[in-house]
Write an enzyme that holds these catalytic residues in place. Structure first.
Site, PDB file in Angstrom:
ATOM      1  N   LYS A  15       0.901  -1.068  -0.082  1.00  0.00           N
ATOM      2  CA  LYS A  15      -0.052  -0.009   0.099  1.00  0.00           C
ATOM      3  C   LYS A  15       1.035   1.174   0.004  1.00  0.00           C
ATOM      4  CE  LYS A  15      -3.498  -2.306   2.958  1.00  0.00           C
ATOM      5  NZ  LYS A  15      -4.059  -2.251   4.219  1.00  0.00           N
ATOM      6  N   ARG A  89       6.655   0.972   6.801  1.00  0.00           N
ATOM      7  CA  ARG A  89       5.926   0.303   7.924  1.00  0.00           C
ATOM      8  C   ARG A  89       6.876  -1.083   7.941  1.00  0.00           C
ATOM      9  NH1 ARG A  89       1.241  -3.746   7.791  1.00  0.00           N
ATOM     10  NH2 ARG A  89       1.524  -4.766   9.951  1.00  0.00           N
ATOM     11  N   HIS A 176       1.055  -4.477  15.191  1.00  0.00           N
ATOM     12  CA  HIS A 176       0.149  -3.690  15.148  1.00  0.00           C
ATOM     13  C   HIS A 176       0.389  -2.140  15.656  1.00  0.00           C
ATOM     14  CE1 HIS A 176      -2.996  -6.943  13.977  1.00  0.00           C
ATOM     15  NE2 HIS A 176      -2.566  -6.220  12.976  1.00  0.00           N
ATOM     16  N   ARG A 237      -4.469 -17.030  10.418  1.00  0.00           N
ATOM     17  CA  ARG A 237      -3.561 -17.452  11.397  1.00  0.00           C
ATOM     18  C   ARG A 237      -4.298 -18.131  12.569  1.00  0.00           C
ATOM     19  NH1 ARG A 237      -0.785 -11.840  11.765  1.00  0.00           N
ATOM     20  NH2 ARG A 237      -0.124 -11.469   9.412  1.00  0.00           N
ATOM     21  N   ASP A 279     -12.796 -14.566   5.086  1.00  0.00           N
ATOM     22  CA  ASP A 279     -13.430 -13.390   5.133  1.00  0.00           C
ATOM     23  C   ASP A 279     -14.378 -13.270   6.147  1.00  0.00           C
ATOM     24  OD1 ASP A 279     -13.108 -10.765   3.116  1.00  0.00           O
ATOM     25  OD2 ASP A 279     -14.950 -11.041   4.323  1.00  0.00           O
ATOM     26  N   MET A 280     -14.535 -12.253   7.144  1.00  0.00           N
ATOM     27  CA  MET A 280     -15.688 -12.390   8.052  1.00  0.00           C
ATOM     28  C   MET A 280     -17.157 -12.184   7.192  1.00  0.00           C
ATOM     29  SD  MET A 280     -16.398 -12.721  11.116  1.00  0.00           S
ATOM     30  CE  MET A 280     -15.164 -12.710  12.378  1.00  0.00           C
ATOM     31  N   ARG A 281     -17.007 -11.282   6.157  1.00  0.00           N
ATOM     32  CA  ARG A 281     -18.382 -11.022   5.379  1.00  0.00           C
ATOM     33  C   ARG A 281     -18.825 -12.150   5.299  1.00  0.00           C
ATOM     34  NH1 ARG A 281     -15.881  -5.900   2.452  1.00  0.00           N
ATOM     35  NH2 ARG A 281     -14.297  -7.451   2.853  1.00  0.00           N
ATOM     36  N   GLY A 326     -10.691  -3.616   9.817  1.00  0.00           N
ATOM     37  CA  GLY A 326     -11.919  -4.113   8.762  1.00  0.00           C
ATOM     38  C   GLY A 326     -13.232  -4.853   9.674  1.00  0.00           C
ATOM     39  N   ILE A 327     -12.935  -5.636  10.459  1.00  0.00           N
ATOM     40  CA  ILE A 327     -13.805  -6.023  11.260  1.00  0.00           C
ATOM     41  C   ILE A 327     -14.714  -5.076  12.352  1.00  0.00           C
ATOM     42  CG2 ILE A 327     -14.829  -8.103  12.837  1.00  0.00           C
ATOM     43  CD1 ILE A 327     -12.553  -9.712  11.273  1.00  0.00           C
ATOM     44  N   GLU A 377      -2.821   3.518   9.393  1.00  0.00           N
ATOM     45  CA  GLU A 377      -1.371   3.382   9.550  1.00  0.00           C
ATOM     46  C   GLU A 377      -0.484   4.237   8.598  1.00  0.00           C
ATOM     47  OE1 GLU A 377      -1.966  -0.829   8.557  1.00  0.00           O
ATOM     48  OE2 GLU A 377      -1.251  -1.620  10.781  1.00  0.00           O
TER      49      GLU A 377
HETATM   50  P1  ADP Z   1      -6.048  -6.177   6.755  1.00  0.00           P
HETATM   51  O1  ADP Z   1      -5.520  -6.654   7.833  1.00  0.00           O
HETATM   52  O2  ADP Z   1      -5.666  -7.067   5.404  1.00  0.00           O
HETATM   53  O3  ADP Z   1      -5.595  -4.630   6.592  1.00  0.00           O
HETATM   54  P2  ADP Z   1      -8.788  -5.338   7.087  1.00  0.00           P
HETATM   55  O4  ADP Z   1      -8.330  -4.396   8.312  1.00  0.00           O
HETATM   56  O5  ADP Z   1      -9.194  -4.877   5.733  1.00  0.00           O
HETATM   57  O6  ADP Z   1      -7.589  -6.291   6.714  1.00  0.00           O
HETATM   58  O7  ADP Z   1      -9.896  -6.437   7.720  1.00  0.00           O
HETATM   59  C1  ADP Z   1     -10.440  -7.140   6.513  1.00  0.00           C
HETATM   60  C2  ADP Z   1     -11.585  -8.083   7.374  1.00  0.00           C
HETATM   61  O8  ADP Z   1     -12.620  -7.141   7.612  1.00  0.00           O
HETATM   62  C3  ADP Z   1     -12.100  -9.051   6.688  1.00  0.00           C
HETATM   63  O9  ADP Z   1     -12.553 -10.053   7.538  1.00  0.00           O
HETATM   64  C4  ADP Z   1     -13.614  -8.460   6.043  1.00  0.00           C
HETATM   65  O10 ADP Z   1     -14.528  -9.440   5.818  1.00  0.00           O
HETATM   66  C5  ADP Z   1     -13.841  -7.686   7.430  1.00  0.00           C
HETATM   67  N1  ADP Z   1     -14.828  -6.630   6.874  1.00  0.00           N
HETATM   68  C6  ADP Z   1     -14.537  -5.477   6.087  1.00  0.00           C
HETATM   69  N2  ADP Z   1     -15.770  -4.696   6.138  1.00  0.00           N
HETATM   70  C7  ADP Z   1     -16.764  -5.585   6.733  1.00  0.00           C
HETATM   71  C8  ADP Z   1     -18.090  -5.573   6.884  1.00  0.00           C
HETATM   72  N3  ADP Z   1     -18.650  -4.504   6.321  1.00  0.00           N
HETATM   73  N4  ADP Z   1     -18.831  -6.502   7.819  1.00  0.00           N
HETATM   74  C9  ADP Z   1     -18.057  -7.458   8.133  1.00  0.00           C
HETATM   75  N5  ADP Z   1     -16.834  -7.721   8.090  1.00  0.00           N
HETATM   76  C10 ADP Z   1     -15.868  -6.628   7.190  1.00  0.00           C
END
Ligand code: ADP
Length: 395
Positions: A15, A89, A176, A237, A279-281, A326-327, A377
């Protein structure tokens, strides 16, 4: 006017962002190269307002070639000519307390640290070297993800192994740190007194996930340890495991240490338990009719709750809980499940505020402020570079 370039290298991505130095820093473009070393490697960039400027496929089999492509691309962008320094980073900085300008000595030291995090560190070094080769005089600042946790007391750093390993640096470091440092600056900016005088738990819940316990602005513990594989279950992980597991699997399944490393870093966590997605979504969309997805989500929330309980005990109380990444930033259902049953700590979620990812999601009647803060970050790196150049105020 001076600019600052930030580089945040992941295991298969880079990034980047360009900021105009000033107060405040102003991001003029950002983007990323993803799927490095895989098919479909892509460079995307966005302007200052977040609109995508371009998305193009590129050839980059490793981070070194990705950096070359990136530099060739950046040279053609407005503002790149005024870059006064690059901030990177760097996942591991052993005992470094502050960001440091890259020198030959620092590069040599980082090369020695490669075995600490073979997924990230070698790639981050490649990125630094690519810029160094092309622009030998351009200052580069290494911003360490471990630095934030150097304030942890000895007891939180110690690993209960034979003492000789401790002297070799086999300790708990935590990661982090750039995200956590940013969240603490934001908390102070919001006027939350816990930022400087209270007890705070920060939950960075992304693909990589960890929590940190912060007292009076200083980290006193965190869930990741010697490597970023430790602590909470993550997207791929495992988080903490019974140390008896590796020799057991070696005996019964002939799993080598290399295979074990791959398994616990890339095939475990939410992906391993659900067998379908990291992926949590995806998992939330599937959990009603797939017990594996439901168990993965439940495990994540259960473990996060346990860490909050453990850190509240380590802190001797809790004033503010922050959800991020993200989550943490986007997922009301997960925040609600993590906080469910934590009323005994004085934590009461406001359902409506939580549902809309509001900045403050706790009820006035609760003792604990629960906040959602979007982490950044890259901005933290840019601020560090600005401060190192003497062009931005210290926090
Ligand atoms: P990274 O550690 O790669 O930077 P992110 O901070 O982008 O990751 O987080 C990715 C996670 O956030 C994934 O599990 C994704 O499903 C989750 N996520 C992103 N948007 C949503 C949302 N609207 N609802 C639920 N989970 C989400």
């Amino acid at each position: 006017m001076q600019s600052v370039l930030t580089i945040n290298g992941g295991s298969s991505s880079v990034k980047f962002a360009l900021y105009l130095v000033g107060e405040p820093l102003q991001r003029t473009l950002y983007g990323k190269i993803d799927r490095i070393g895989l098919s479909g490697t892509n460079l995307t960039s966005n302007d200052s307002t977040g609109n995508q400027r371009e998305s193009r496929s590129i050839a980059a089999s490793d981070h070194h070639s990705a950096a070359k492509v990136l530099i060739d691309w950046l040279v053609k962008q407005d503002g790149f000519a005024s870059v006064a320094a690059v901030g990177h980073r760097v996942v591991h900085g052993m005992k470094h307390l502050q960001p440091e300008f890259v020198t030959q000595d620092l590069l040599d030291e980082l090369r020695h640290l490669r075995p600490y995090d073979p997924d990230h560190l070698p790639r981050e070094i490649e990125l630094i070297e690519a810029f160094r080769q092309r622009y030998p005089k351009l200052p580069q600042l290494a911003c360490f993800d471990t630095a934030f946790h150097q304030s942890m007391p000895r007891v939180a750093k110690l690993l209960p192994l034979p003492r000789r390993f401790d002297a070799k640096g086999v300790q708990r470091y935590g990661f982090h740190g750039l995200s956590y440092a940013y969240l603490m600056e934001e908390l102070a900016r919001l006027g939350d007194p816990a930022a400087t005088t209270g007890s705070v738990i920060l939950a960075h819940l992304g693909n990589g996930a960890s929590l940190a316990a912060v007292r009076e602005g200083r980290s006193i513990d965190t869930s990741m340890g010697f490597t970023p594989t430790a602590g909470l279950v993550m997207s791929t992980r495992s988080g903490d495991l019974d140390p008896g597991l590796a020799p057991y699997l070696a005996r019964t399944e002939q799993i080598t240490s290399k295979q074990f490393y791959e398994m616990v870093n890339h095939e475990s966590g939410l992906l391993g338990v659900s067998e379908t997605s990291s992926d949590m979504r995806d998992l939330l969309a599937r959990e009603a009719d797939d017990v594996r997805a439901a168990e993965a989500v439940e495990l994540f929330c259960y473990q996060a709750k346990k860490w909050i309980g453990a850190f509240a005990a380590a802190l001797g109380g809790l004033d503010t809980l922050v959800f991020s990444a993200g989550i943490g930033e986007n997922c009301p259902a997960i925040r609600a499940r993590i906080c469910d049953g934590l009323g005994f700590l004085g934590l009461r979620l406001d359902k409506a505020q939580n549902a809309r990812n509001a900045p403050l999601i706790s009820k006035d009647t609760g003792r604990v402020a629960v906040r959602v803060i979007r982490t950044d970050e890259e901005l933290m790196i840019a601020r560090s570079v600005g401060r190192a150049l003497g062009a931005a105020p210290a926090a």
